[in-house]
Scaffold this motif. Structure first.
Motif: not given
Length: 295
Positions: A2-4, A151-152, A155, A159, A294
């Protein structure tokens, strides 16, 4: 993974002639929306930078800011012709004295600077545009990399939250399955009581009775909904752990989860199950809200 859509990255690159500072900020947005703030000399490079941001940041409201500071002395392109300026000053002073007028030195200088040919253009050494642009590109790439790392990290936090929400819904579903076993005998007893009353009635209609039985069986049975809900929860976790995981797909799965939860709530006709349904809806709303953040 997932990446925000929320992120920030900055970078500074220094060369022998300049210092380049770049900041990249990203926020939630339904689509990719890019705003660039660039020095005037690189205005024509905006399309190239937009292409880079589109490829690497994918989605969100993106703000790119580039600032440049020269670290070496730069000669001006326009200089004052001092001998000519002094000639104008002397001429104006003598003319004023001949007219018995006194002109303050500040006004005298302003008048002289406004005369023709006081300013002249000099050839100046131009900076190496190729090297400067390479420094700008390097700073932009590094700022984008740091923004993606941000971002990661965000994310990864989401998650963890999603796993907690899904686990809570799964736990509630397990409790509903336990309660459903207790609910069915109560429903069966209620139906049997109604059946005995119908059999004792002189107006008993067997066809109508069969129709009513089918209606009640379909109305109260939540077996299919429980199976589908369990599959949707498992699918959500599977998609979340893939490389192509994105907010839109997870939000769609969340909507399917919501449909099954709503159906269970409407068909169960049981106070205990309703309490678990309310809790599941609360967790699902958290999931829907977070999937909007996301990529």
């Amino acid at each position: 993974m997932l990446k925000s859509m929320t992120g920030f990255g900055n970078a500074t690159v220094e060369t022998g002639s300049l210092s380049v500072t770049v900041e990249v900020k990203t926020l939630n947005s339904k689509f990719l929306d890019i705003f660039c703030r660039l020095p005037r000399q690189y205005a024509e490079k905006e399309i190239e930078l937009r292409a880079l941001l589109t490829q690497q940041l994918e989605r969100g409201k993106v703000e790119l800011s580039v600032s440049i500071n020269r670290t070496q002395q730069v000669k001006p392109g326009v200089v004052i012709n001092r001998p000519l300026l002094m000639a104008y000053v002397n001429d104006i002073r003598e003319s004023a004295a001949g007219l018995l007028m006194a002109i303050p030195d500040g006004d005298l200088l302003k008048m002289a600077l406004g005369q023709p040919n006081v300013y002249q253009t000099e050839a100046v050494e131009t900076p190496d545009d190729t090297a400067d642009w390479a420094a700008v590109q390097q700073a932009v790439q590094e700022a984008v990399r740091r923004c993606n790392a941000f971002r990661q990290q965000d994310g990864a936090v989401l998650e963890t939250k999603f796993n907690e929400y899904i686990q809570t819904i799964s736990d509630c579903l397990s409790e509903i399955e336990k309660q459903d076993v207790l609910r069915i005998p109560a429903v069966r007893e209620r139906l049997m009581t109604n059946v005995r009353e119908l059999l004792d009635s002189e107006t008993f209609d067997r066809n109508r009775f069969e129709q009513e039985m089918i209606y009640y069986v379909e109305k109260f049975d939540i077996s299919e909904e429980k199976v589908r809900l369990k599959n949707h929860l498992s699918y959500f976790v599977d998609v979340m752990n893939t490389e192509e995981a994105n907010g839109k797909k997870l939000n769609f799965i969340a909507q399917e989860i919501g449909r099954e939860i709503n159906t269970i709530g409407s068909k169960a006709n049981d106070a205990t199950i309703q309490r678990f349904v309310v809790r599941m809806k609360d967790e699902l709303e958290k999931i829907k809200e977070q999937t909007m953040n996301l990529i």
